[in-house]
Structure formats: structure tokens, C-alpha cells
Design a protein around this motif. Structure first.
Motif, mmCIF file in Angstrom:
data_model
loop_
_atom_site.group_PDB
_atom_site.id
_atom_site.type_symbol
_atom_site.label_atom_id
_atom_site.label_comp_id
_atom_site.label_asym_id
_atom_site.label_seq_id
_atom_site.Cartn_x
_atom_site.Cartn_y
_atom_site.Cartn_z
ATOM 1 N N UNK A 68 -22.983 34.322 2.392
ATOM 2 C CA UNK A 68 -22.550 33.198 1.564
ATOM 3 C C UNK A 68 -23.177 31.882 2.027
ATOM 4 N N UNK A 69 -23.906 31.237 1.118
ATOM 5 C CA UNK A 69 -24.364 29.851 1.290
ATOM 6 C C UNK A 69 -25.125 29.583 2.587
ATOM 7 N N UNK A 70 -25.935 30.524 3.022
ATOM 8 C CA UNK A 70 -26.706 30.324 4.254
ATOM 9 C C UNK A 70 -27.910 31.267 4.318
ATOM 10 N N UNK A 71 -28.891 30.850 5.123
ATOM 11 C CA UNK A 71 -30.026 31.726 5.442
ATOM 12 C C UNK A 71 -30.005 32.054 6.944
ATOM 13 N N UNK A 72 -28.907 31.715 7.623
ATOM 14 C CA UNK A 72 -28.866 31.788 9.095
ATOM 15 C C UNK A 72 -29.125 33.190 9.650
ATOM 16 N N UNK A 73 -28.835 34.228 8.885
ATOM 17 C CA UNK A 73 -29.025 35.589 9.403
ATOM 18 C C UNK A 73 -30.409 36.166 9.132
ATOM 19 N N UNK A 74 -31.231 35.449 8.388
ATOM 20 C CA UNK A 74 -32.513 36.011 7.958
ATOM 21 C C UNK A 74 -33.392 36.461 9.129
ATOM 22 N N UNK A 75 -33.568 35.591 10.128
ATOM 23 C CA UNK A 75 -34.513 35.917 11.213
ATOM 24 C C UNK A 75 -34.132 37.187 11.959
ATOM 25 N N UNK A 76 -32.839 37.351 12.224
ATOM 26 C CA UNK A 76 -32.384 38.559 12.938
ATOM 27 C C UNK A 76 -32.664 39.806 12.100
ATOM 28 N N UNK A 77 -32.464 39.693 10.785
ATOM 29 C CA UNK A 77 -32.715 40.840 9.906
ATOM 30 C C UNK A 77 -34.215 41.143 9.847
ATOM 31 N N UNK A 78 -35.024 40.096 9.806
ATOM 32 C CA UNK A 78 -36.483 40.266 9.715
ATOM 33 C C UNK A 78 -37.008 41.035 10.927
ATOM 34 N N UNK A 107 -19.707 31.102 15.368
ATOM 35 C CA UNK A 107 -19.302 29.701 15.531
ATOM 36 C C UNK A 107 -19.764 28.843 14.365
ATOM 37 N N UNK A 108 -20.431 27.728 14.689
ATOM 38 C CA UNK A 108 -20.877 26.775 13.673
ATOM 39 C C UNK A 108 -21.898 27.343 12.708
ATOM 40 N N UNK A 109 -22.530 28.451 13.055
ATOM 41 C CA UNK A 109 -23.515 29.062 12.154
ATOM 42 C C UNK A 109 -22.861 29.935 11.081
ATOM 43 N N UNK A 110 -21.578 30.245 11.264
ATOM 44 C CA UNK A 110 -20.878 31.102 10.312
ATOM 45 C C UNK A 110 -20.449 30.297 9.085
ATOM 46 N N UNK A 111 -20.652 30.835 7.897
ATOM 47 C CA UNK A 111 -20.078 30.235 6.691
ATOM 48 C C UNK A 111 -18.606 30.636 6.650
ATOM 49 N N UNK A 112 -17.717 29.619 6.769
ATOM 50 C CA UNK A 112 -16.286 29.891 6.906
ATOM 51 C C UNK A 112 -15.654 30.125 5.537
ATOM 52 N N UNK A 113 -14.735 31.094 5.478
ATOM 53 C CA UNK A 113 -14.050 31.371 4.215
ATOM 54 C C UNK A 113 -12.688 31.979 4.436
ATOM 55 N N UNK A 114 -12.072 32.382 3.336
ATOM 56 C CA UNK A 114 -10.744 33.001 3.415
ATOM 57 C C UNK A 114 -10.693 34.235 4.298
ATOM 58 N N UNK A 115 -11.765 35.043 4.372
ATOM 59 C CA UNK A 115 -11.687 36.211 5.247
ATOM 60 C C UNK A 115 -11.348 35.851 6.700
ATOM 61 N N UNK A 116 -11.830 34.699 7.169
ATOM 62 C CA UNK A 116 -11.528 34.314 8.552
ATOM 63 C C UNK A 116 -10.061 33.903 8.696
ATOM 64 N N UNK A 117 -9.510 33.307 7.623
ATOM 65 C CA UNK A 117 -8.060 33.000 7.644
ATOM 66 C C UNK A 117 -7.283 34.309 7.637
ATOM 67 N N UNK A 118 -7.734 35.258 6.808
ATOM 68 C CA UNK A 118 -7.072 36.566 6.733
ATOM 69 C C UNK A 118 -7.090 37.238 8.103
ATOM 70 N N UNK A 119 -8.244 37.189 8.770
ATOM 71 C CA UNK A 119 -8.364 37.823 10.087
ATOM 72 C C UNK A 119 -7.428 37.154 11.102
ATOM 73 N N UNK A 120 -7.269 35.839 10.995
ATOM 74 C CA UNK A 120 -6.360 35.130 11.911
ATOM 75 C C UNK A 120 -4.920 35.569 11.654
ATOM 76 N N UNK A 121 -4.564 35.780 10.384
ATOM 77 C CA UNK A 121 -3.206 36.246 10.064
ATOM 78 C C UNK A 121 -2.984 37.671 10.575
ATOM 79 N N UNK A 122 -4.045 38.491 10.522
ATOM 80 C CA UNK A 122 -3.956 39.854 11.068
ATOM 81 C C UNK A 122 -3.778 39.775 12.591
ATOM 82 N N UNK A 123 -4.594 38.939 13.237
ATOM 83 C CA UNK A 123 -4.511 38.808 14.706
ATOM 84 C C UNK A 123 -3.129 38.332 15.136
#
Ligand code: AMP
Ligand code: ZN
Ligand code: FE
Ligand code: FE
Length: 294
Positions: free
Chosen positions: A50-60, A139-155
Motif C-alpha cells: 500500500x502506497x509505497x515502493x519501499x519493498x521493491x529493492x529487497x524483492x528485486x 518501523x517508519x518504512x511501513x505503511x500503517x493501516x488498520x491491520x496494525x491496529x487489529x494486531x495490537x488488539x490481538x496482542x
């Protein structure tokens, strides 16, 4: 095979063009994505956080090591009137100013929105912003969304799984929900085109995301602005919707794509459960501004 034939049925072999990693709300790394796609016998894979290219290099890197083909892309958050729209964008220039600005502003808007949602949630569930951020794997490279809130509620023990939280407090119909302020779908089509990429409406027939879907007229207007395709083969699109979308694709000359919307362990969707035909991928590569990695 004629273009009509490959557009008519869900391909049994090909590429998975819709996959998320730890750079947004998936649970696996880009390297794990490429490795699994290779192991599963796919013809190639796209990384579409979502809304990022931050993972491209690792995939390449892994794609080159395995000589396994990779499309580079993203899933862009947008809206069209009251409809929340996700736009898959492929093979665009990641340094294009329009793209960089678009992602920067959406990612900022996402953080502000997430903070406001967490403050609403925290009235009934004692979770903090730090609890949510500690669920992001980059961390700051992650596009933050509801899944991270969901994971915090699970934790914190309120739900057993992310999907359970999505059916509860995290749902778009809950009182805690706030939408992400987003650019219009038309704007996204234009920016992606200017950056030399191909845009595709993600899961346009998914009633679990929207009570009202994009109309034929709305899709027609996006096509006039340079939309490249429709993601027909996605588990969220019902049979009737697939028929409608195939008809529209034929009429408007749009590509028909498919993808799993894989999120690793974050969603039940299996990598490769929906695919895009090789011929369609070839057209995306031909139209795109950057080279296919393989
Ligand atoms: P947001 O963009 O912040 O509103 O969050 C919605 C995103 O959560 C969508 O892109 C979904 O694909 C994603 N998501 C990840 N895991 C799940 C899940 N288990 N159930 C529903 N949506 C999920
Ligand atoms: Zn997602
Ligand atoms: Fe989506
Ligand atoms: Fe997705």
C-alpha cells in the motif's frame, strides 16, 4: 490464444499480481514472497504494498538471484465520490515527482488517521499508539493501516486473529472507524500514467469493502483518463460482478488481471489463488516505464 479467450476465464497458470509484504500490512518479507511464488510454480509475481515502493529493492535482489520474474507495483489508496477505491499501479518510475508526492501525502494522512482511530479505540480498549507502532515490522518504512491496529488488539488479548478484529472493532462499520483521506481515483490514474505506469482498479466488485461499487460510468471515466485494466480475478468479486467487469473490459479495451491479495499470515488468501495470464503481463511490461526484473 486470442485476447478474447484469455480474458474470459480465470487463468490456471500465470502471475499473481496482488501481494503485500511487511512494508505495508503483510506478515512476510519481499524475499519470502518471491521465494514462495517461485516454489509454488507461478510464472512471476508482483509486489504491491500500500502506497509505497519501499519493498521493491529487497524483492528485486531475490528475483535476480532466482531468475524469477518480478513486476514492481503498489496498491494506491483512492476514492471516487463516496466509494473507497484501491488502484493497483505497475511498472511506473518510482522517482517520478507526482508519485513521490502522492505516496508521501497518503502515508502522512494514514498516520494521522490511525492516531485518531487509536484514540477512539483506546476509550474502550486500553491500547496505545506505541502498541500499534510495535506491530509494524519496518518501523517508519511501513505503511500503517488498520491491520496494525487489529494486531495490537490481538496482542492485548481482545481478539484471537486479525480477521476477528476486522469483523469487530476494526470494521469499517464500527464506531471507531475513520476513512483515510485519499486522492481521487481519477488523480491516481493520471499520476500513474504520467509516471509511465499501468493502473488497474483492484477488486472492483467487492461488496465487503463498499456498499456501493464503482458504476459503469465511473469506470468509463477512468478508462477515458488512461486506466489500464480491471482486477476481475479476485476472491472479493462475486460471479455477477465478474460478468459485468468482463463486459466493461471488452467494451472499454481494458486489461483483465487477477491476484490473490496475499498478506502472508494476516489474511486467509493463498498466494496464487487468482492469477493473471502471461499475455496480459506482457502488455503491462510493454506499456510500463521500467524494465521487467528477472
Ligand atoms: P486500511 O487501508 O488501513 O483501511 O486497512 C484495510 C486493509 O486491511 C485492506 O487493504 C485489507 O486488505 C487489509 N487487511 C489485512 N488483513 C486483513 C484481514 N484479516 N481482514 C480484512 N482486511 C485485512
Ligand atoms: Zn492490505
Ligand atoms: Fe485492496
Ligand atoms: Fe491488497
Amino acid at each position: 490464444m486470442s485476447s478474447d479467450e484469455y480474458n474470459e476465464c480465470n487463468p490456471v497458470s500465470g502471475w499473481d499480481l496482488h501481494c503485500h509484504t511487511v512494508f505495508s500490512d503483510g506478515t512476510k518479507t519481499p524475499a519470502e514472497l518471491v521465494d514462495l511464488a517461485y516454489a509454488n510454480g507461478l510464472h512471476g509475481v508482483a509486489i504491491t504494498d500500500h502506497d509505497t515502493t519501499a519493498g521493491w529493492n529487497d524483492a528485486v535482489k531475490v528475483s535476480r538471484t532466482r531468475h524469477f520474474p518480478l513486476l514492481r507495483g503498489s496498491e494506491v489508496t483512492a476514492q471516487d465520490g463516496h466509494v473507497s477505491v484501491h488502484m493497483l499501479a505497475y511498472q511506473y518510475d518510482p522517482e517520478n515527482e507526482g508519485i513521490v508526492d502522492l505516496f508521501r501525502s497518503t502515508r502522512e494522512a494514514r498516520i494521522d488517521r490511525a492516531r485518531r482511530m487509536v484514540s477512539r479505540l483506546s476509550k474502550d480498549f486500553p491500547i496505545t499508539w506505541d502498541d500499534v507502532m510495535s506491530q509494524t515490522k519496518k518501523g517508519g518504512e511501513t505503511t500503517v493501516g488498520r491491520p496494525h491496529m487489529a494486531d495490537a488488539l490481538v496482542a492485548a488479548g481482545f481478539y484471537r486473529t486479525r480477521s476477528e478484529a476486522f469483523a469487530g472493532a476494526i470494521s469499517s462499520s464500527s464506531k471507531y472507524y475513520i476513512p483515510t483521506p485519499s486522492p481521487s481515483a481519477l488523480q491516481v490514474v493520471q499520476v500513474v500514467r504520467q509516471a509511465g505506469g499501468v493502473s488497474v482498479v483492484a477488486h472492483p466488485g467487492d461488496y465487503s469493502r463498499n456498499r456501493i461499487l464503482l458504476s459503469n460510468e465511473q469506470i468509463g471515466a477512468l478508462a477515458d483518463a488512461g486506466l489500464g485494466g480491471l482486477e476481475v480475478w479476485h476472491r472479493g468479486n462475486g460471479t455477477e460482478e465478474r460478468e459485468r467487469l468482463l463486459g466493461l473490459a471488452r467494451e472499454l479495451g481494458l486489461l483483465v488481471t487477477g491476484g490473490s491479495d496475499w498478506h502472508g499470515d494476516g489474511k486467509p488468501n493463498r498466494l496464487g489463488e487468482n492469477l493473471t495470464a502471461d499475455d496480459v503481463v506482457a502488455q503491462i511490461v510493454e506499456r510500463g516505464a521500467i524494465l521487467l526484473v528477472s
